[in-house]
Design a protein around this motif. Structure first.
Motif, PDB file in Angstrom:
ATOM      1  N   ALA A  41       5.113   2.693  -0.356  1.00 54.81           N
ATOM      2  CA  ALA A  41       5.436   1.413  -1.001  1.00 54.81           C
ATOM      3  C   ALA A  41       6.027   1.624  -2.392  1.00 54.81           C
ATOM      4  N   LEU A  42       5.435   2.563  -3.153  1.00 52.04           N
ATOM      5  CA  LEU A  42       5.861   2.753  -4.550  1.00 52.04           C
ATOM      6  C   LEU A  42       7.285   3.274  -4.660  1.00 52.04           C
ATOM      7  N   ILE A  43       7.708   4.061  -3.686  1.00 46.99           N
ATOM      8  CA  ILE A  43       9.034   4.682  -3.759  1.00 46.99           C
ATOM      9  C   ILE A  43      10.122   3.614  -3.798  1.00 46.99           C
ATOM     10  N   LEU A  44       9.798   2.423  -3.317  1.00 43.56           N
ATOM     11  CA  LEU A  44      10.791   1.344  -3.305  1.00 43.56           C
ATOM     12  C   LEU A  44      10.901   0.665  -4.663  1.00 43.56           C
ATOM     13  N   GLN A  45      10.069   1.063  -5.621  1.00 43.73           N
ATOM     14  CA  GLN A  45      10.020   0.424  -6.938  1.00 43.73           C
ATOM     15  C   GLN A  45      10.024  -1.096  -6.784  1.00 43.73           C
ATOM     16  N   PRO A  46       9.017  -1.621  -6.073  1.00 45.66           N
ATOM     17  CA  PRO A  46       9.001  -3.060  -5.808  1.00 45.66           C
ATOM     18  C   PRO A  46       8.736  -3.839  -7.089  1.00 45.66           C
ATOM     19  N   LYS A  47       9.146  -5.116  -7.076  1.00 45.43           N
ATOM     20  CA  LYS A  47       8.844  -5.978  -8.226  1.00 45.43           C
ATOM     21  C   LYS A  47       7.353  -6.246  -8.272  1.00 45.43           C
ATOM     22  N   VAL A  48       6.772  -6.409  -7.097  1.00 48.76           N
ATOM     23  CA  VAL A  48       5.332  -6.646  -7.004  1.00 48.76           C
ATOM     24  C   VAL A  48       4.770  -5.743  -5.917  1.00 48.76           C
ATOM     25  N   LEU A  49       3.619  -5.138  -6.204  1.00 48.87           N
ATOM     26  CA  LEU A  49       2.950  -4.293  -5.225  1.00 48.87           C
ATOM     27  C   LEU A  49       1.657  -4.981  -4.798  1.00 48.87           C
ATOM     28  N   LEU A  50       1.472  -5.107  -3.496  1.00 54.40           N
ATOM     29  CA  LEU A  50       0.251  -5.718  -2.972  1.00 54.40           C
ATOM     30  C   LEU A  50      -0.583  -4.642  -2.287  1.00 54.40           C
ATOM     31  N   LEU A  51      -1.851  -4.537  -2.662  1.00 59.33           N
ATOM     32  CA  LEU A  51      -2.728  -3.546  -2.036  1.00 59.33           C
ATOM     33  C   LEU A  51      -3.887  -4.298  -1.382  1.00 59.33           C
ATOM     34  N   ASP A  52      -4.016  -4.156  -0.054  1.00 59.43           N
ATOM     35  CA  ASP A  52      -5.081  -4.862   0.657  1.00 59.43           C
ATOM     36  C   ASP A  52      -6.257  -3.911   0.884  1.00 59.43           C
ATOM     37  N   GLU A  53      -7.339  -4.111   0.162  1.00 56.76           N
ATOM     38  CA  GLU A  53      -8.547  -3.279   0.293  1.00 56.76           C
ATOM     39  C   GLU A  53      -8.191  -1.794   0.349  1.00 56.76           C
ATOM     40  N   PRO A  54      -7.526  -1.261  -0.676  1.00 54.45           N
ATOM     41  CA  PRO A  54      -7.007   0.108  -0.576  1.00 54.45           C
ATOM     42  C   PRO A  54      -8.108   1.162  -0.497  1.00 54.45           C
ATOM     43  N   LEU A  55      -9.316   0.828  -0.878  1.00 53.04           N
ATOM     44  CA  LEU A  55     -10.365   1.849  -0.909  1.00 53.04           C
ATOM     45  C   LEU A  55     -11.339   1.729   0.252  1.00 53.04           C
ATOM     46  N   SER A  56     -11.254   0.621   1.002  1.00 52.19           N
ATOM     47  CA  SER A  56     -12.335   0.362   1.948  1.00 52.19           C
ATOM     48  C   SER A  56     -12.337   1.307   3.137  1.00 52.19           C
ATOM     49  N   SER A  57     -11.155   1.910   3.466  1.00 48.93           N
ATOM     50  CA  SER A  57     -11.164   2.815   4.617  1.00 48.93           C
ATOM     51  C   SER A  57     -11.521   4.239   4.193  1.00 48.93           C
ATOM     52  N   LEU A  58     -11.842   4.434   2.922  1.00 51.32           N
ATOM     53  CA  LEU A  58     -12.112   5.790   2.429  1.00 51.32           C
ATOM     54  C   LEU A  58     -13.618   6.037   2.302  1.00 51.32           C
ATOM     55  N   ASP A  59     -13.982   7.329   2.397  1.00 51.75           N
ATOM     56  CA  ASP A  59     -15.364   7.710   2.136  1.00 51.75           C
ATOM     57  C   ASP A  59     -15.671   7.419   0.675  1.00 51.75           C
ATOM     58  N   PRO A  60     -16.919   7.082   0.380  1.00 54.68           N
ATOM     59  CA  PRO A  60     -17.275   6.784  -1.018  1.00 54.68           C
ATOM     60  C   PRO A  60     -16.849   7.894  -1.979  1.00 54.68           C
ATOM     61  N   SER A  61     -16.935   9.149  -1.522  1.00 60.17           N
ATOM     62  CA  SER A  61     -16.614  10.262  -2.422  1.00 60.17           C
ATOM     63  C   SER A  61     -15.129  10.268  -2.805  1.00 60.17           C
ATOM     64  N   LEU A  62     -14.269   9.682  -1.956  1.00 60.91           N
ATOM     65  CA  LEU A  62     -12.839   9.706  -2.233  1.00 60.91           C
ATOM     66  C   LEU A  62     -12.386   8.493  -3.026  1.00 60.91           C
ATOM     67  N   ARG A  63     -13.277   7.504  -3.144  1.00 63.01           N
ATOM     68  CA  ARG A  63     -12.842   6.234  -3.738  1.00 63.01           C
ATOM     69  C   ARG A  63     -12.489   6.372  -5.213  1.00 63.01           C
ATOM     70  N   ASP A  64     -13.324   7.117  -5.959  1.00 69.31           N
ATOM     71  CA  ASP A  64     -13.073   7.254  -7.400  1.00 69.31           C
ATOM     72  C   ASP A  64     -11.701   7.867  -7.640  1.00 69.31           C
ATOM     73  N   GLU A  65     -11.384   8.886  -6.834  1.00 70.26           N
ATOM     74  CA  GLU A  65     -10.133   9.596  -6.980  1.00 70.26           C
ATOM     75  C   GLU A  65      -8.952   8.649  -6.717  1.00 70.26           C
TER      76      GLU A  65
END
Lengths: 345, 267, 287
Positions: A149-173
């Motif tokens: 998504a970022l490579i397109l340099q969008p005017k607006v970036l929408l992130l839908d629950e970007p951390l919820s599919s990750l293990d807790p240990s990976l969320r901080d990163e």
């Protein structure tokens, strides 16, 4: 830098009586990292899809810098969305996935390759460009989806629950990566989440949605300490609510008059106090309560008390817990500066 | 505008799907329908009356076809259910080979196997008999049944069986009261479509039956080649009846499961 | 009881049926195609039957005819089915009715559809009558020959009619598993509606589309009763030719029938390989 604004946005799904989004008005400031927070089913994802153009609203308007884009198809909005699951296209390599949007714009292959290589480095996926999505870990997949998504340099970036599919240990990163990239690029970013702690940790500003309506919009601290309504206070873990009447700097309520901070509004209100602000021990607005329960929560201890028939809760450090015995009396105090008045129901 | 276009395309698709049935319905009630009349000269139930009368042999043939399809389905369940369990629940060496062996009879044309099959059943003394035809039908039907049951068992949690055994149920009681209820919906759909696969067989019946086992499609063909369009049409409509009934039983929206099951159906 | 024993017991009946009837049947066909028939005193296997069918003009014409019919039917049915699946994925008035018709069609035996097509498209069929009513023709003979024709048009029409719903259902199931999120991502990354279809949905559907097409091709290539009703006298479809050779009063042609059956089986096996490959690929892609 782009300001995103929604005016009277409304969406009802066919066959479902209740509207998913009820006339939403919202302005997301240019360059901000805003969290769209709410319990599941409150209309967050619907709002995202309305902004991205993947759904069309029944009424209302989506505008970028004041220009309505409501009728534009998704590909012409300049808004990129990252879904809850990475949803990398399984038939393409990681590099092809990241270059997908540029390829859709028919950019020359060499330009695409160059920008993809740079992007891979930024999300720390160097050397993995030729892999298939299935060969990557969950965290790597999520980073690739973000890069795509970022490579397109969008005017607006929408992130839908970007951390919820990750293990807790990976969320901080991942959280740190999102913050860094957002600050570097300055792209106006809207993150959907149901987790208030995540919203507080990630965003500059929080938009709280309850039942398809905007409940409060402001810096995390505001929603936390100065909730606009009982529902907002409850969502942020508020448990102490005392109905009463504010008059001349005092709050008349079942546990007797309490001194209010200066400038408190007059009239019928519900008084709230965050459990961690309720002090165990003598101080301003002292009261005597009976201890009902003591629950050890790890880093904190939750204490339930009854003061003149009103149940209150406090959060305290665990080292104090040993001295607290259920059934015994305890002096507590309610510091005036921590008291906040909510409009009556 | 776009919705109108869709409706129009949908209408075209619907007409296309229904079209071949229209002359069948027309012919089945026609008393004479000479070229170039668009509609039958006269309308009557003569063809139906004849088709349903004993001399036409249609009812007897319907009974034989039903018997063969039912028996084939039952056999396929008895043989396919255990095999489906093995394939759905266990990972073992040669599993891929067994799958291939199952797919082959469902995919290879009947003509490829029918000559050899006839030779085998001739040696067993079953050529020209109903049991012989049933065994022959088992070849295309069993793979279908087994693959459906493998898919059903792949979603079945054997912990329920362990739980039942630990509560004192015998293996048979466990199967009867725990396993069977869990797999029954899939088993039913599999059985109904297995019935249809047998019901539709033409070449295997022709070859193995050797003219002595007259199922509906064989009868249908002989009336068709005799040029009796009216009776042919009536039999053709009778012949699709079980399919219609089975569809009515299993009909639901095109769900993933329904389609996944029909996906295995021989085209 | 060990797992191994249990497994063997569970699989034994099915393997017995498949081995005893299917594999033995294939083997027997193969042996006879090499003219190995001890009962008739033929104990020296040879390739005479294959040589005979290859030099007879009827076989190659039939093989070409069957391949043409199968290829044309599969291609047309696959393209139309893709369009139909894309249509049925949308909501519009009457969708439920069409979904029902699509499934209904799946339960109709081929022979019934073939008779329906015959009554529609023959020179005295419904369309010929319509042409007459429109003043385009005056006698049946003026209507184009669309059934029992040398190009297999009637047969192709039947297969398109019958297999379009089959492929459509498979594609719909696949689309349902995939969901619409991949396309939504593509759209939000700047792909147009067409680009999202072309670069995302179509490649994702391809394995199941090819697998379904392999099944349809195998059936259209090997079916007997459809060309029996809708086929011309010459060239005959290969299965019809093989069956006729097997029932010929001249016993010498029997091995030729077996050889043709072996050729059909080999082409079927090639399609089986395509099918298995696509199924494995589709399974991996969906995950």
């Amino acid at each position: 830098m782009t300001t995103l604004s929604l005016h009277g946005l409304r969406k009802t799904y066919p066959g479902v009586g209740q509207a998913a989004v009820h006339g939403l008005d919202l302005t997301v400031d240019s360059g901000s990292l805003t969290a769209l927070l709410g319990p599941s089913g409150c209309g967050k994802t619907t709002t995202m899809k309305l902004i991205a153009g993947l759904l069309s609203p029944d009424a209302g308007e989506v505008a970028l810098d004041g220009t309505p884009i409501t009728t534009l198809p998704p590909e012409r909005r300049g808004i990129a969305m990252v879904f809850q699951n990475p949803l990398l296209f399984p038939h393409l390599t990681i590099a092809q996935n990241i270059g997908f949007g540029l390829r859709m714009q028919r950019l020359p292959q060499t330009d695409i390759a160059e920008r993809v290589a740079a992007m891979l480095a930024r999300v720390r996926l160097d050397g993995l460009g030729d892999r298939r999505p299935a060969a990557l870990s969950g965290g790597q997949q999520q980073r690739a989806a973000l890069a795509r998504a970022l490579i397109l340099q969008p005017k607006v970036l929408l992130l839908d629950e970007p951390l919820s599919s990750l293990d807790p240990s990976l969320r901080d990163e991942m959280r740190a990566l999102i913050r860094t990239l957002q600050q570097e690029t300055g792209i106006t970013t809207l993150v959907v989440t149901h987790d208030q702690a995540e919203a507080v940790a990630l965003a500059d500003r929080i938009v709280l949605m309850l039942d398809g309506r905007l409940a409060q919009h402001g810096p995390p601290e505001d929603l936390y300490r100065r909730p606009a309504s009982l529902a907002v206070a409850r969502f942020f873990g508020g448990v102490n609510f005392i109905p009463g009447r504010s008059q001349g700097g005092l709050f008349q309520c079942p546990i007797g008059p309490l001194t209010l901070p200066p400038g408190a509004p007059q009239g019928d209100h519900i008084l709230t106090l965050r459990p961690e602000a309720l002090r165990l021990g003598p101080g301003a607005n002292p009261r005597t309560g009976r201890i009902d329960f003591v629950t050890f929560l790890g880093t904190q201890t939750r204490v339930g008390l009854t003061v003149d028939g009103t149940a209150l809760q406090a959060l305290t450090t665990p080292d104090l817990a040993g001295q607290l015995v259920p059934g015994t009396d305890l002096t507590i105090s309610l510091p005036p500066e921590a008291l906040w008045l909510l409009p009556p129901e | 505008m776009r919705a109108n276009l869709r409706t129009l395309a949908g209408l075209a698709l619907a007409v296309f799907l229904v079209l071949p049935f229209l002359p069948l319905v027309g012919w089945s009630v026609a008393r004479g329908w000479r070229f170039p009349a668009l509609l039958p000269d006269q309308v009557g139930v003569d063809a139906w009356a004849y088709a349903l009368s004993p001399p036409s042999g249609v009812l007897a043939s319907f009974a034989v076809t039903t018997l063969i399809a039912s028996a084939t389905t039952l056999l396929a369940i008895l043989v396919g259910l255990p095999a489906g369990r093995a394939l759905g629940l266990y990972r073992f060496r040669g599993r891929g080979l067994v799958f291939l062996l199952l797919l082959a009879p469902a995919l290879l044309p009947g003509i490829a196997v029918v000559f050899g099959l006839h030779g085998i059943l001739l040696r067993l003394g079953l050529a020209g008999s109903i049991p012989g035809v049933i065994l022959a039908h088992l070849v295309p039907v069993l793979p279908y049944m087994t693959l459906v049951m493998a898919a059903v068992f792949a979603r079945f949690d054997t912990a329920f069986e362990d739980q039942a055994r630990s509560l004192g149920a015998t293996p048979w009681q466990t199967f009867r009261h725990v396993t069977l209820p869990a797999i029954l919906p899939g088993l039913m759909v599999g059985a109904l479509f297995a019935f249809l696969v047998s019901w539709s067989q033409y070449l295997l019946t022709l070859s193995i039956g050797g003219g002595r086992v007259q199922t509906l499609p064989l009868l249908l063909f002989s009336f068709a080649s005799a040029g009796r369009n009216d009776i042919t049409a009536a039999i053709a409509l009778l012949y699709i009846l079980p399919g219609l009934m089975i569809l009515a039983v299993t009909a639901r929206r095109i769900t993933g499961r329904g389609a996944a099951l029909t996906e295995r159906l021989h085209p | 009881m060990t797992d191994r024993t249990r497994l063997a017991l569970l699989l034994a009946p099915a393997l017995l049926v498949l081995g005893g009837l299917f594999l033995t049947g294939l083997g027997l066909t193969l042996l006879r195609s090499f003219r190995y028939m001890p009962a008739l005193g033929l104990t020296e296997p040879d390739l005479a039957a294959y040589a005979a069918i290859l030099t007879a003009p009827g076989f190659l014409a039939s093989l070409a005819f069957s391949l043409w019919v199968a290829a044309a039917s599969t291609l047309i049915a696959a393209v139309l089915a893709l369009a139909a699946a894309l249509l049925l994925r949308q909501t519009f008035p009457g969708r439920a009715v069409i979904s029902f018709l699509v499934q209904l069609n799946l339960t109709v035996p081929h022979i019934v559809g073939a008779i329906g097509i015959l009554y529609l498209f023959s020179q005295s069929g419904s369309f010929a009558r319509l042409a007459h009513a429109a003043g385009l023709i005056t006698t049946p003979a003026e209507f184009p020959i669309l059934t029992q024709d040398p190009y297999g048009i009637g047969i192709i029409l039947l297969y398109v009619w019958k297999e379009l719903p089959f492929i459509t259902l498979i594609l719909l199931a696949n689309m349902q598993t995939l969901g619409e999120d991949h396309e939504a991502v593509a759209r939000s990354l700047g792909a147009t509606r067409w680009q999202a279809f072309r670069h995302v949905l179509l490649p994702l559907l391809m394995p199941s589309l090819l697998a379904a097409s392999a099944l349809v091709f195998a059936f259209a290539f090997g079916a007997y009763e459809v060309p029996l009703i809708l086929g011309a006298h010459a060239p005959k479809a290969l299965p019809v030719l093989a069956w006729q050779a097997s029932t010929d009063t001249d016993l010498a042609t029997r091995p030729e029938a077996m050889a043709m059956a072996v050729v059909i089986a080999l082409i079927g096996c090639a399609l089986l390989a395509v099918y298995g490959r696509m199924l494995a690929k589709g399974g991996a892609g969906a995950r």
